[in-house]
Design a protein around this motif. Structure first.
Motif, short mmCIF file in Angstrom:
data_model
loop_
_atom_site.label_atom_id
_atom_site.label_comp_id
_atom_site.label_asym_id
_atom_site.label_seq_id
_atom_site.Cartn_x
_atom_site.Cartn_y
_atom_site.Cartn_z
N PRO A 388 -13.32 -32.56 -62.26
CA PRO A 388 -14.31 -32.36 -61.10
C PRO A 388 -15.44 -31.37 -61.28
CG PRO A 388 -12.22 -31.81 -60.15
CD PRO A 388 -11.94 -32.38 -61.61
N ALA A 389 -16.67 -31.51 -61.14
CA ALA A 389 -17.48 -30.34 -60.75
C ALA A 389 -17.34 -29.92 -59.30
CB ALA A 389 -18.66 -30.75 -61.44
N VAL A 390 -16.65 -28.85 -59.05
CA VAL A 390 -16.30 -28.31 -57.77
C VAL A 390 -17.53 -27.64 -57.39
CG1 VAL A 390 -14.82 -26.92 -56.16
CG2 VAL A 390 -13.83 -28.17 -57.98
N LYS A 391 -17.99 -27.91 -56.21
CA LYS A 391 -19.33 -27.16 -55.72
C LYS A 391 -20.55 -27.24 -56.53
CE LYS A 391 -16.69 -23.90 -52.65
NZ LYS A 391 -16.39 -22.41 -52.44
N GLY A 392 -20.66 -28.34 -57.44
CA GLY A 392 -21.60 -28.51 -58.56
C GLY A 392 -21.59 -27.49 -59.55
N HIS A 393 -20.63 -26.68 -59.75
CA HIS A 393 -20.41 -25.69 -60.85
C HIS A 393 -19.83 -26.59 -62.02
CE1 HIS A 393 -19.67 -22.46 -57.69
NE2 HIS A 393 -20.95 -22.71 -57.87
N PHE A 394 -19.86 -25.80 -63.42
CA PHE A 394 -19.30 -26.50 -64.62
C PHE A 394 -18.08 -27.14 -64.35
CE2 PHE A 394 -22.34 -23.27 -66.82
CZ PHE A 394 -23.30 -24.08 -66.97
N SER A 395 -17.78 -28.40 -64.86
CA SER A 395 -16.38 -28.85 -64.80
C SER A 395 -15.77 -28.23 -65.80
CB SER A 395 -16.35 -30.43 -64.90
OG SER A 395 -17.01 -30.67 -66.19
N LYS A 396 -14.31 -28.47 -65.90
CA LYS A 396 -13.42 -28.04 -66.79
C LYS A 396 -13.43 -28.51 -68.31
CE LYS A 396 -8.34 -27.46 -67.20
NZ LYS A 396 -7.09 -27.57 -66.66
N ASP A 397 -14.10 -29.51 -68.21
CA ASP A 397 -14.67 -30.28 -69.51
C ASP A 397 -15.61 -29.48 -70.24
OD1 ASP A 397 -13.00 -32.37 -69.14
OD2 ASP A 397 -14.49 -33.56 -68.15
N ARG A 398 -16.35 -28.70 -69.76
CA ARG A 398 -17.20 -27.76 -70.52
C ARG A 398 -16.80 -26.64 -71.05
NH1 ARG A 398 -22.56 -28.35 -68.68
NH2 ARG A 398 -23.12 -26.97 -70.16
N PHE A 399 -15.66 -26.34 -70.77
CA PHE A 399 -15.02 -25.09 -71.52
C PHE A 399 -13.99 -25.53 -72.56
CE2 PHE A 399 -16.00 -23.85 -67.22
CZ PHE A 399 -16.06 -22.63 -67.22
N GLY A 400 -14.14 -24.89 -73.56
CA GLY A 400 -13.41 -25.19 -74.99
C GLY A 400 -11.76 -24.66 -74.75
N ILE A 401 -10.82 -25.59 -74.93
CA ILE A 401 -9.63 -25.15 -74.34
C ILE A 401 -8.90 -25.25 -76.04
CG2 ILE A 401 -7.34 -25.14 -73.40
CD1 ILE A 401 -8.87 -26.63 -70.85
N ASP A 402 -8.40 -24.05 -76.57
CA ASP A 402 -7.57 -24.29 -77.87
C ASP A 402 -6.36 -23.79 -77.42
OD1 ASP A 402 -6.89 -23.98 -80.24
OD2 ASP A 402 -8.39 -22.84 -81.15
N LEU A 403 -5.49 -25.05 -77.47
CA LEU A 403 -4.01 -24.79 -77.15
C LEU A 403 -3.35 -24.02 -78.22
CD1 LEU A 403 -3.23 -28.24 -75.11
CD2 LEU A 403 -3.68 -25.87 -74.33
#
Length: 544
Positions: A388-403
Protein backbone atom coordinates in the motif's frame (compact mmCIF):
# COMPACT_ATOMS: atom_id res chain seq x y z
CA UNK A 1 -28.86 -49.06 20.20
CA UNK A 2 -27.69 -51.77 17.79
CA UNK A 3 -27.05 -51.51 14.08
CA UNK A 4 -30.09 -51.83 11.82
CA UNK A 5 -29.62 -53.21 8.31
CA UNK A 6 -31.45 -52.63 5.04
CA UNK A 7 -33.18 -55.68 3.63
CA UNK A 8 -31.98 -56.74 0.20
CA UNK A 9 -35.42 -58.06 -0.74
CA UNK A 10 -38.21 -55.90 -2.15
CA UNK A 11 -41.78 -56.56 -3.24
CA UNK A 12 -42.40 -56.62 -6.96
CA UNK A 13 -45.88 -55.19 -6.45
CA UNK A 14 -45.13 -52.52 -3.88
CA UNK A 15 -41.59 -51.41 -4.80
CA UNK A 16 -40.88 -47.85 -5.97
CA UNK A 17 -38.48 -49.24 -8.60
CA UNK A 18 -41.08 -50.03 -11.25
CA UNK A 19 -42.74 -46.65 -10.74
CA UNK A 20 -39.58 -44.49 -10.74
CA UNK A 21 -37.06 -46.15 -13.04
CA UNK A 22 -38.59 -44.69 -16.21
CA UNK A 23 -39.52 -41.38 -14.59
CA UNK A 24 -36.25 -40.54 -12.80
CA UNK A 25 -33.18 -39.67 -14.83
CA UNK A 26 -30.41 -42.27 -14.62
CA UNK A 27 -27.83 -39.55 -14.14
CA UNK A 28 -29.84 -37.59 -11.60
CA UNK A 29 -28.76 -37.82 -7.98
CA UNK A 30 -31.81 -40.03 -7.31
CA UNK A 31 -30.75 -42.42 -10.06
CA UNK A 32 -27.13 -42.57 -8.86
CA UNK A 33 -28.15 -43.15 -5.25
CA UNK A 34 -30.61 -45.86 -6.30
CA UNK A 35 -27.89 -47.75 -8.17
CA UNK A 36 -24.99 -47.16 -5.81
CA UNK A 37 -26.29 -46.38 -2.30
CA UNK A 38 -25.32 -49.84 -0.98
CA UNK A 39 -21.73 -49.27 -2.17
CA UNK A 40 -21.55 -45.60 -1.19
CA UNK A 41 -23.01 -45.85 2.30
CA UNK A 42 -23.15 -49.51 3.40
CA UNK A 43 -24.58 -50.11 6.87
CA UNK A 44 -21.19 -51.48 7.99
CA UNK A 45 -19.64 -48.07 7.32
CA UNK A 46 -21.47 -46.80 10.43
CA UNK A 47 -21.08 -49.89 12.63
CA UNK A 48 -18.72 -48.15 15.09
CA UNK A 49 -21.50 -45.69 15.98
CA UNK A 50 -23.71 -48.41 17.48
CA UNK A 51 -23.53 -51.15 20.12
CA UNK A 52 -23.93 -54.89 19.66
CA UNK A 53 -27.08 -55.08 21.77
CA UNK A 54 -30.24 -53.03 22.08
CA UNK A 55 -33.08 -51.85 19.92
CA UNK A 56 -32.39 -51.87 16.20
CA UNK A 57 -31.65 -48.48 14.66
CA UNK A 58 -33.07 -47.16 11.42
CA UNK A 59 -30.63 -48.61 8.84
CA UNK A 60 -27.76 -46.09 8.59
CA UNK A 61 -27.65 -46.35 4.80
CA UNK A 62 -31.21 -45.01 4.61
CA UNK A 63 -30.39 -42.22 7.08
CA UNK A 64 -27.27 -41.29 5.09
CA UNK A 65 -29.26 -41.07 1.85
CA UNK A 66 -31.87 -38.88 3.55
CA UNK A 67 -29.16 -36.64 5.03
CA UNK A 68 -27.51 -36.16 1.64
CA UNK A 69 -30.79 -35.32 -0.11
CA UNK A 70 -31.79 -33.09 2.79
CA UNK A 71 -28.61 -31.01 2.49
CA UNK A 72 -28.86 -30.86 -1.30
CA UNK A 73 -32.45 -29.65 -1.23
CA UNK A 74 -32.05 -27.38 1.79
CA UNK A 75 -34.68 -28.94 4.03
CA UNK A 76 -35.14 -28.89 7.78
CA UNK A 77 -35.16 -32.20 9.66
CA UNK A 78 -38.97 -32.33 9.80
CA UNK A 79 -39.28 -31.48 6.12
CA UNK A 80 -36.72 -34.16 5.22
CA UNK A 81 -38.53 -37.00 7.02
CA UNK A 82 -41.82 -35.85 5.46
CA UNK A 83 -40.19 -35.91 2.03
CA UNK A 84 -38.88 -39.43 2.67
CA UNK A 85 -42.34 -40.59 3.78
CA UNK A 86 -44.28 -39.18 0.80
CA UNK A 87 -41.85 -38.61 -2.09
CA UNK A 88 -41.32 -41.83 -4.05
CA UNK A 89 -38.00 -40.55 -5.41
CA UNK A 90 -36.46 -40.53 -1.93
CA UNK A 91 -37.40 -44.15 -1.28
CA UNK A 92 -36.25 -45.03 -4.78
CA UNK A 93 -32.89 -43.34 -4.00
CA UNK A 94 -32.60 -45.38 -0.78
CA UNK A 95 -32.30 -48.62 -2.72
CA UNK A 96 -35.81 -48.89 -4.14
CA UNK A 97 -37.81 -49.23 -0.93
CA UNK A 98 -41.49 -50.12 -0.93
CA UNK A 99 -44.09 -47.36 -1.13
CA UNK A 100 -45.31 -48.31 2.34
CA UNK A 101 -41.85 -48.54 3.89
CA UNK A 102 -42.24 -46.93 7.32
CA UNK A 103 -40.78 -43.50 7.86
CA UNK A 104 -39.04 -42.28 11.00
CA UNK A 105 -39.10 -39.28 13.30
CA UNK A 106 -36.86 -36.27 12.69
CA UNK A 107 -34.85 -36.92 15.85
CA UNK A 108 -33.22 -39.86 14.06
CA UNK A 109 -31.36 -37.28 11.93
CA UNK A 110 -30.41 -35.32 15.04
CA UNK A 111 -29.11 -38.50 16.68
CA UNK A 112 -27.09 -39.54 13.62
CA UNK A 113 -25.41 -36.14 13.36
CA UNK A 114 -24.55 -36.30 17.07
CA UNK A 115 -23.10 -39.80 16.72
CA UNK A 116 -21.02 -38.75 13.72
CA UNK A 117 -19.76 -35.61 15.51
CA UNK A 118 -18.62 -37.71 18.48
CA UNK A 119 -16.88 -40.30 16.32
CA UNK A 120 -13.29 -40.42 15.12
CA UNK A 121 -14.48 -39.94 11.51
CA UNK A 122 -17.19 -37.27 11.57
CA UNK A 123 -16.78 -36.56 7.83
CA UNK A 124 -17.03 -40.15 6.61
CA UNK A 125 -19.90 -39.38 4.21
CA UNK A 126 -17.82 -36.66 2.54
CA UNK A 127 -14.76 -38.94 2.51
CA UNK A 128 -16.73 -41.78 0.92
CA UNK A 129 -17.97 -39.58 -1.93
CA UNK A 130 -14.51 -38.04 -2.40
CA UNK A 131 -12.94 -41.51 -2.61
CA UNK A 132 -15.35 -42.38 -5.43
CA UNK A 133 -14.22 -39.26 -7.31
CA UNK A 134 -10.56 -40.19 -6.82
CA UNK A 135 -11.11 -43.75 -8.01
CA UNK A 136 -13.00 -42.51 -11.06
CA UNK A 137 -10.00 -40.33 -11.95
CA UNK A 138 -11.84 -37.01 -12.08
CA UNK A 139 -9.61 -35.25 -9.53
CA UNK A 140 -6.30 -33.87 -10.73
CA UNK A 141 -3.46 -31.90 -9.16
CA UNK A 142 -4.97 -28.42 -9.33
CA UNK A 143 -6.64 -26.72 -6.37
CA UNK A 144 -8.51 -23.45 -5.97
CA UNK A 145 -9.12 -22.06 -2.47
CA UNK A 146 -11.78 -19.72 -1.14
CA UNK A 147 -13.94 -19.08 1.90
CA UNK A 148 -17.45 -17.82 2.55
CA UNK A 149 -19.27 -16.42 5.61
CA UNK A 150 -21.54 -18.76 7.56
CA UNK A 151 -24.03 -16.88 9.72
CA UNK A 152 -24.45 -18.29 13.20
CA UNK A 153 -27.67 -19.76 14.55
CA UNK A 154 -27.77 -17.58 17.69
CA UNK A 155 -28.42 -13.95 18.53
CA UNK A 156 -25.41 -11.67 19.04
CA UNK A 157 -25.44 -10.46 22.66
CA UNK A 158 -24.61 -7.04 24.03
CA UNK A 159 -22.26 -6.68 27.01
CA UNK A 160 -24.88 -6.77 29.78
CA UNK A 161 -26.60 -9.79 28.26
CA UNK A 162 -23.24 -11.54 27.90
CA UNK A 163 -22.24 -10.95 31.53
CA UNK A 164 -25.61 -11.93 32.97
CA UNK A 165 -25.83 -15.01 30.76
CA UNK A 166 -22.31 -16.10 31.75
CA UNK A 167 -23.11 -15.71 35.46
CA UNK A 168 -26.37 -17.58 35.01
CA UNK A 169 -24.53 -20.36 33.17
CA UNK A 170 -21.97 -20.66 35.95
CA UNK A 171 -24.66 -20.87 38.62
CA UNK A 172 -26.37 -23.62 36.62
CA UNK A 173 -23.12 -25.57 36.19
CA UNK A 174 -22.24 -25.87 39.89
CA UNK A 175 -24.02 -28.12 42.38
CA UNK A 176 -26.83 -26.80 44.59
CA UNK A 177 -24.60 -26.28 47.64
CA UNK A 178 -21.94 -24.31 45.78
CA UNK A 179 -24.61 -22.34 43.92
CA UNK A 180 -26.04 -21.21 47.26
CA UNK A 181 -22.58 -20.09 48.38
CA UNK A 182 -22.02 -18.17 45.14
CA UNK A 183 -25.38 -16.42 45.41
CA UNK A 184 -24.35 -15.22 48.86
CA UNK A 185 -21.52 -13.12 47.38
CA UNK A 186 -23.76 -11.42 44.81
CA UNK A 187 -24.47 -7.81 45.79
CA UNK A 188 -26.54 -6.44 42.89
CA UNK A 189 -29.84 -8.00 43.97
CA UNK A 190 -30.15 -9.78 40.61
CA UNK A 191 -31.20 -13.44 41.00
CA UNK A 192 -30.05 -14.28 37.43
CA UNK A 193 -33.06 -16.52 36.98
CA UNK A 194 -34.25 -14.93 33.75
CA UNK A 195 -32.56 -14.10 30.46
CA UNK A 196 -34.58 -10.88 30.24
CA UNK A 197 -32.69 -7.63 30.79
CA UNK A 198 -33.19 -5.90 34.17
CA UNK A 199 -35.99 -3.37 34.27
CA UNK A 200 -34.34 0.06 34.48
CA UNK A 201 -34.73 3.42 32.81
CA UNK A 202 -32.54 2.76 29.77
CA UNK A 203 -32.59 6.45 28.86
CA UNK A 204 -30.91 7.29 32.19
CA UNK A 205 -27.13 7.22 31.71
CA UNK A 206 -26.47 6.92 35.45
CA UNK A 207 -28.81 3.92 35.73
CA UNK A 208 -27.04 2.21 32.84
CA UNK A 209 -23.63 2.88 34.39
CA UNK A 210 -24.78 1.49 37.75
CA UNK A 211 -26.17 -1.63 36.04
CA UNK A 212 -22.89 -2.29 34.24
CA UNK A 213 -20.77 -1.80 37.35
CA UNK A 214 -22.98 -3.91 39.63
CA UNK A 215 -23.10 -6.91 37.26
CA UNK A 216 -19.36 -6.70 36.66
CA UNK A 217 -18.80 -6.75 40.43
CA UNK A 218 -21.08 -9.80 40.72
CA UNK A 219 -19.06 -11.62 38.08
CA UNK A 220 -15.73 -10.79 39.69
CA UNK A 221 -17.07 -11.80 43.11
CA UNK A 222 -18.07 -15.32 42.02
CA UNK A 223 -14.77 -15.77 40.18
CA UNK A 224 -12.85 -14.68 43.27
CA UNK A 225 -14.86 -17.16 45.37
CA UNK A 226 -13.96 -20.00 43.01
CA UNK A 227 -10.30 -19.02 42.74
CA UNK A 228 -8.05 -21.84 43.92
CA UNK A 229 -10.80 -24.45 44.05
CA UNK A 230 -10.65 -27.71 42.11
CA UNK A 231 -13.45 -27.53 39.56
CA UNK A 232 -14.89 -30.13 37.20
CA UNK A 233 -14.76 -29.57 33.44
CA UNK A 234 -18.20 -28.01 33.03
CA UNK A 235 -17.67 -25.52 35.87
CA UNK A 236 -14.17 -24.74 34.60
CA UNK A 237 -15.56 -23.95 31.14
CA UNK A 238 -18.34 -21.78 32.61
CA UNK A 239 -15.92 -19.82 34.82
CA UNK A 240 -13.49 -19.33 31.93
CA UNK A 241 -16.32 -18.01 29.77
CA UNK A 242 -17.36 -15.57 32.49
CA UNK A 243 -13.79 -14.33 32.90
CA UNK A 244 -13.54 -13.87 29.14
CA UNK A 245 -16.70 -11.79 28.73
CA UNK A 246 -15.76 -9.64 31.73
CA UNK A 247 -12.28 -8.97 30.42
CA UNK A 248 -13.13 -8.30 26.79
CA UNK A 249 -15.61 -5.42 27.20
CA UNK A 250 -15.15 -3.92 30.68
CA UNK A 251 -12.46 -1.96 32.49
CA UNK A 252 -12.33 -0.04 35.77
CA UNK A 253 -11.89 3.73 35.61
CA UNK A 254 -9.83 5.83 38.04
CA UNK A 255 -12.65 5.62 40.60
CA UNK A 256 -12.81 1.82 40.41
CA UNK A 257 -16.13 1.86 38.55
CA UNK A 258 -16.47 -0.66 35.73
CA UNK A 259 -17.44 0.78 32.38
CA UNK A 260 -17.72 -0.53 28.84
CA UNK A 261 -14.52 0.17 26.93
CA UNK A 262 -14.73 1.94 23.57
CA UNK A 263 -13.12 -0.76 21.47
CA UNK A 264 -13.84 -4.21 20.14
CA UNK A 265 -11.64 -7.00 21.48
CA UNK A 266 -9.69 -8.91 18.82
CA UNK A 267 -11.24 -12.27 19.69
CA UNK A 268 -14.50 -11.08 21.21
CA UNK A 269 -17.03 -13.70 22.32
CA UNK A 270 -20.40 -12.59 20.95
CA UNK A 271 -22.71 -15.19 22.49
CA UNK A 272 -22.62 -17.46 25.53
CA UNK A 273 -24.96 -19.85 23.72
CA UNK A 274 -22.33 -20.38 21.00
CA UNK A 275 -19.01 -19.21 22.50
CA UNK A 276 -17.04 -20.13 19.36
CA UNK A 277 -18.94 -17.70 17.11
CA UNK A 278 -17.07 -14.48 16.27
CA UNK A 279 -17.36 -11.13 14.51
CA UNK A 280 -15.99 -11.54 11.01
CA UNK A 281 -15.31 -9.40 7.95
CA UNK A 282 -15.40 -10.68 4.40
CA UNK A 283 -14.43 -7.19 3.22
CA UNK A 284 -13.77 -3.91 4.99
CA UNK A 285 -17.37 -2.82 4.40
CA UNK A 286 -19.07 -6.19 4.91
CA UNK A 287 -19.19 -7.68 8.38
CA UNK A 288 -20.98 -10.74 9.72
CA UNK A 289 -21.33 -12.77 12.89
CA UNK A 290 -20.55 -16.47 12.84
CA UNK A 291 -18.03 -18.65 11.07
CA UNK A 292 -16.12 -19.08 7.84
CA UNK A 293 -16.50 -22.10 5.59
CA UNK A 294 -13.32 -22.86 3.64
CA UNK A 295 -13.16 -25.12 0.59
CA UNK A 296 -10.64 -26.41 -1.91
CA UNK A 297 -11.86 -27.58 -5.30
CA UNK A 298 -10.42 -29.27 -8.35
CA UNK A 299 -11.12 -26.62 -11.02
CA UNK A 300 -11.37 -29.08 -13.91
CA UNK A 301 -14.03 -31.34 -12.40
CA UNK A 302 -15.33 -28.77 -9.86
CA UNK A 303 -15.28 -31.45 -7.15
CA UNK A 304 -14.75 -30.16 -3.62
CA UNK A 305 -11.61 -31.86 -2.27
CA UNK A 306 -11.51 -30.45 1.27
CA UNK A 307 -13.59 -28.39 3.68
CA UNK A 308 -12.88 -26.55 6.91
CA UNK A 309 -14.92 -24.38 9.27
CA UNK A 310 -13.31 -21.74 11.48
CA UNK A 311 -14.52 -18.84 13.65
CA UNK A 312 -15.45 -15.79 11.61
CA UNK A 313 -12.41 -13.75 12.66
CA UNK A 314 -9.88 -16.31 11.39
CA UNK A 315 -7.65 -15.50 8.44
CA UNK A 316 -7.94 -17.52 5.25
CA UNK A 317 -4.27 -18.30 4.64
CA UNK A 318 -3.61 -19.84 8.06
CA UNK A 319 -5.94 -22.76 7.29
CA UNK A 320 -4.81 -23.31 3.69
CA UNK A 321 -2.32 -26.07 4.50
CA UNK A 322 -5.11 -28.28 5.84
CA UNK A 323 -7.14 -27.77 2.66
CA UNK A 324 -4.11 -28.74 0.57
CA UNK A 325 -3.08 -31.77 2.61
CA UNK A 326 -3.84 -34.16 -0.25
CA UNK A 327 -1.34 -32.51 -2.62
CA UNK A 328 1.32 -31.37 -0.14
CA UNK A 329 3.99 -34.03 0.44
CA UNK A 330 4.10 -35.62 3.88
CA UNK A 331 7.28 -35.62 5.95
CA UNK A 332 7.98 -39.20 4.92
CA UNK A 333 7.55 -38.32 1.25
CA UNK A 334 9.80 -35.29 1.66
CA UNK A 335 12.54 -37.43 3.24
CA UNK A 336 12.21 -40.06 0.53
CA UNK A 337 12.50 -37.38 -2.12
CA UNK A 338 15.59 -35.90 -0.49
CA UNK A 339 17.25 -39.31 -0.39
CA UNK A 340 16.37 -40.19 -3.99
CA UNK A 341 19.59 -40.62 -5.98
CA UNK A 342 18.42 -41.79 -9.35
CA UNK A 343 18.37 -38.99 -11.90
CA UNK A 344 15.38 -40.42 -13.76
CA UNK A 345 13.31 -40.56 -10.58
CA UNK A 346 14.20 -36.97 -9.73
CA UNK A 347 13.12 -35.77 -13.17
CA UNK A 348 9.83 -37.69 -12.95
CA UNK A 349 9.10 -36.13 -9.56
CA UNK A 350 9.90 -32.68 -10.90
CA UNK A 351 7.45 -33.18 -13.76
CA UNK A 352 4.75 -34.38 -11.35
CA UNK A 353 5.32 -31.34 -9.13
CA UNK A 354 5.09 -28.99 -12.11
CA UNK A 355 1.55 -30.25 -12.73
CA UNK A 356 0.48 -29.35 -9.19
CA UNK A 357 -1.10 -25.89 -9.12
CA UNK A 358 -2.78 -23.86 -6.41
CA UNK A 359 -4.91 -20.76 -6.98
CA UNK A 360 -6.39 -18.31 -4.50
CA UNK A 361 -7.29 -14.67 -4.10
CA UNK A 362 -5.31 -12.13 -2.12
CA UNK A 363 -6.72 -13.39 1.18
CA UNK A 364 -4.38 -16.38 0.77
CA UNK A 365 -1.36 -14.29 -0.25
CA UNK A 366 0.45 -14.67 3.08
CA UNK A 367 4.15 -15.38 3.27
CA UNK A 368 3.80 -18.71 5.08
CA UNK A 369 1.61 -20.22 2.36
CA UNK A 370 3.72 -18.79 -0.46
CA UNK A 371 6.84 -20.30 1.12
CA UNK A 372 5.12 -23.67 1.55
CA UNK A 373 4.13 -23.77 -2.12
CA UNK A 374 7.50 -22.55 -3.38
CA UNK A 375 9.44 -24.98 -1.19
CA UNK A 376 7.41 -27.90 -2.52
CA UNK A 377 7.77 -26.90 -6.15
CA UNK A 378 4.05 -26.19 -6.55
CA UNK A 379 2.95 -23.68 -9.19
CA UNK A 380 1.87 -20.62 -7.23
CA UNK A 381 -1.34 -19.09 -8.56
CA UNK A 382 -2.08 -17.23 -5.33
CA UNK A 383 -2.59 -13.50 -5.73
CA UNK A 384 -0.63 -11.10 -3.51
CA UNK A 385 -1.76 -7.58 -2.75
CA UNK A 386 0.64 -4.83 -3.84
CA UNK A 387 2.27 -2.88 -1.06
CA UNK A 388 0.00 0.00 0.00
CA UNK A 389 0.98 3.61 -0.61
CA UNK A 390 0.28 5.00 2.88
CA UNK A 391 -0.83 8.65 2.80
CA UNK A 392 0.01 8.74 -0.90
CA UNK A 393 3.71 8.17 -0.28
CA UNK A 394 5.95 5.75 -2.17
CA UNK A 395 4.89 2.16 -1.64
CA UNK A 396 7.31 -0.47 -0.44
CA UNK A 397 7.53 -1.82 -3.99
CA UNK A 398 9.44 1.32 -5.02
CA UNK A 399 12.34 0.31 -2.76
CA UNK A 400 14.97 -2.19 -3.89
CA UNK A 401 15.25 -4.89 -1.22
CA UNK A 402 18.38 -7.04 -1.55
CA UNK A 403 18.03 -9.92 0.89
CA UNK A 404 21.40 -11.39 -0.07
CA UNK A 405 23.22 -8.16 0.75
CA UNK A 406 20.74 -7.38 3.57
CA UNK A 407 20.22 -3.84 2.31
CA UNK A 408 17.47 -1.55 0.97
CA UNK A 409 17.82 1.12 -1.70
CA UNK A 410 15.30 3.98 -1.79
CA UNK A 411 13.93 5.71 -4.93
CA UNK A 412 16.53 8.48 -4.47
CA UNK A 413 19.39 5.95 -4.64
CA UNK A 414 20.35 5.85 -0.95
CA UNK A 415 21.26 2.39 0.37
CA UNK A 416 21.07 1.42 4.05
CA UNK A 417 21.57 -1.96 5.79
CA UNK A 418 18.74 -4.11 7.13
CA UNK A 419 19.08 -4.36 10.92
CA UNK A 420 17.66 -7.55 12.50
CA UNK A 421 14.86 -7.10 15.02
CA UNK A 422 14.64 -9.96 17.49
CA UNK A 423 11.43 -10.66 19.37
CA UNK A 424 9.15 -8.87 16.89
CA UNK A 425 6.90 -9.94 14.02
CA UNK A 426 9.39 -8.59 11.45
CA UNK A 427 12.76 -10.06 10.56
CA UNK A 428 14.46 -6.69 10.26
CA UNK A 429 14.15 -3.02 9.36
CA UNK A 430 16.05 -0.49 7.26
CA UNK A 431 15.94 3.07 8.64
CA UNK A 432 17.01 5.90 6.33
CA UNK A 433 17.02 8.50 9.11
CA UNK A 434 19.29 11.44 8.27
CA UNK A 435 19.33 10.56 4.57
CA UNK A 436 15.71 11.74 4.36
CA UNK A 437 16.35 15.23 5.76
CA UNK A 438 17.70 16.83 2.57
CA UNK A 439 16.21 14.34 0.13
CA UNK A 440 14.34 16.07 -2.75
CA UNK A 441 11.79 13.20 -2.75
CA UNK A 442 11.02 13.44 0.97
CA UNK A 443 7.51 14.87 0.47
CA UNK A 444 6.66 11.93 -1.76
CA UNK A 445 8.17 9.38 0.60
CA UNK A 446 7.49 10.14 4.26
CA UNK A 447 6.19 12.63 6.77
CA UNK A 448 7.97 10.99 9.74
CA UNK A 449 10.40 13.23 11.58
CA UNK A 450 13.03 10.49 11.78
CA UNK A 451 12.73 9.53 8.10
CA UNK A 452 11.39 6.50 6.25
CA UNK A 453 11.71 2.99 7.70
CA UNK A 454 11.19 -0.14 5.61
CA UNK A 455 10.33 -3.29 7.52
CA UNK A 456 11.32 -6.66 6.11
CA UNK A 457 9.24 -9.72 6.98
CA UNK A 458 10.53 -13.27 7.40
CA UNK A 459 8.97 -14.25 4.04
CA UNK A 460 9.83 -11.09 2.12
CA UNK A 461 11.58 -13.06 -0.63
CA UNK A 462 8.49 -15.15 -1.42
CA UNK A 463 6.18 -12.12 -1.35
CA UNK A 464 8.44 -10.16 -3.69
CA UNK A 465 8.75 -13.14 -6.05
CA UNK A 466 4.95 -13.58 -6.09
CA UNK A 467 4.39 -9.89 -6.93
CA UNK A 468 6.79 -10.15 -9.86
CA UNK A 469 5.29 -13.44 -11.02
CA UNK A 470 1.72 -12.15 -11.11
CA UNK A 471 2.69 -9.41 -13.57
CA UNK A 472 3.23 -12.11 -16.22
CA UNK A 473 0.36 -11.97 -18.79
CA UNK A 474 0.25 -15.78 -18.93
CA UNK A 475 -0.10 -15.94 -15.14
CA UNK A 476 -2.95 -13.42 -15.26
CA UNK A 477 -4.73 -15.32 -18.03
CA UNK A 478 -4.60 -18.62 -16.15
CA UNK A 479 -5.63 -16.98 -12.88
CA UNK A 480 -8.66 -15.29 -14.44
CA UNK A 481 -9.72 -18.50 -16.17
CA UNK A 482 -9.35 -20.72 -13.10
CA UNK A 483 -10.08 -18.95 -9.83
CA UNK A 484 -13.71 -17.89 -10.58
CA UNK A 485 -14.71 -21.56 -10.64
CA UNK A 486 -14.54 -21.71 -6.86
CA UNK A 487 -16.95 -18.75 -6.66
CA UNK A 488 -19.49 -20.74 -8.67
CA UNK A 489 -19.04 -23.74 -6.40
CA UNK A 490 -19.62 -21.60 -3.32
CA UNK A 491 -22.78 -20.36 -5.03
CA UNK A 492 -23.91 -24.00 -5.32
CA UNK A 493 -23.25 -24.55 -1.62
CA UNK A 494 -25.00 -21.40 -0.43
CA UNK A 495 -28.07 -21.35 -2.68
CA UNK A 496 -30.47 -22.90 -0.16
CA UNK A 497 -32.12 -21.07 2.70
CA UNK A 498 -31.80 -23.87 5.28
CA UNK A 499 -28.28 -25.01 5.96
CA UNK A 500 -26.77 -22.84 3.28
CA UNK A 501 -25.21 -19.65 4.57
CA UNK A 502 -27.26 -19.81 7.79
CA UNK A 503 -25.91 -22.68 9.87
CA UNK A 504 -28.33 -25.03 11.60
CA UNK A 505 -26.21 -26.10 14.58
CA UNK A 506 -23.79 -24.55 17.07
CA UNK A 507 -20.06 -24.95 17.62
CA UNK A 508 -17.19 -25.45 15.20
CA UNK A 509 -17.21 -29.26 15.38
CA UNK A 510 -20.89 -29.69 14.52
CA UNK A 511 -20.89 -26.95 11.90
CA UNK A 512 -17.80 -28.45 10.23
CA UNK A 513 -19.50 -31.87 10.05
CA UNK A 514 -22.66 -30.31 8.60
CA UNK A 515 -20.65 -28.26 6.10
CA UNK A 516 -18.79 -31.40 5.04
CA UNK A 517 -22.11 -33.19 4.54
CA UNK A 518 -23.29 -30.32 2.34
CA UNK A 519 -20.08 -30.61 0.29
CA UNK A 520 -20.63 -34.37 -0.05
CA UNK A 521 -24.17 -33.80 -1.38
CA UNK A 522 -22.97 -31.22 -3.93
CA UNK A 523 -20.10 -33.51 -4.97
CA UNK A 524 -22.47 -36.43 -5.48
CA UNK A 525 -24.76 -34.27 -7.60
CA UNK A 526 -21.73 -33.27 -9.66
CA UNK A 527 -20.63 -36.89 -10.08
CA UNK A 528 -24.16 -37.74 -11.21
CA UNK A 529 -23.76 -35.34 -14.13
CA UNK A 530 -20.58 -37.23 -15.06
CA UNK A 531 -22.53 -40.49 -15.24
CA UNK A 532 -20.74 -42.12 -12.31
CA UNK A 533 -21.20 -45.88 -12.10
CA UNK A 534 -19.53 -48.94 -10.60
CA UNK A 535 -18.44 -51.61 -13.04
CA UNK A 536 -16.16 -54.63 -12.57
CA UNK A 537 -15.07 -53.43 -9.15
CA UNK A 538 -14.11 -49.93 -10.36
CA UNK A 539 -15.80 -46.52 -10.31
CA UNK A 540 -15.97 -44.96 -13.76
CA UNK A 541 -17.56 -41.91 -15.38
CA UNK A 542 -19.19 -41.61 -18.77
CA UNK A 543 -17.89 -38.05 -19.27
CA UNK A 544 -14.13 -37.76 -18.92
Amino acid sequence: MSLGRVSGQSSLLRSTVEYCQDRVGKDSIYGVLHRECFRLFPDEMFADLFTDVGRRSVPPMIVAVVMVLQRLEGLSDREAVDRFAFDARWKYAAGGLDFDYPGFVHTVLVDMRARLARSTRPNRVFEAVLEVAHQAGVIGRKRVLDSTPLYDAVATMDTITLVRSAIRGLLAAVDANLAQQLRAVLTSGDDYASAAKPSIDWDDEAARAQLIDSRACDGLAVLAYLDGRELDDSVERASTLLATVLGQDLAADDDGVFRIVRRVAADRVISTVDPQSRHGHKTRARGFDGYKGHIAIDPDSEIITATEVTPGNGGDAEFAAGLLADILPSEAEAEAEAEAEAEAEAEAEAEAEAETRVFGDAAYGAGELLKCLDDNGIHNGVKVQPSPAVKGHFSKDRFGIDLDAMSVTCPAGETVPIRPRAGTRVAGAASFGAACIRCPLRAQCTSASDGRTITVGPHEKHLATARIRQQDPLWKTEYRATRPKVERKIGHLMRRRHGGRRVRVRGTTKIAADFGLLAAAVNLARLATFGITHRAGQWTVAIA
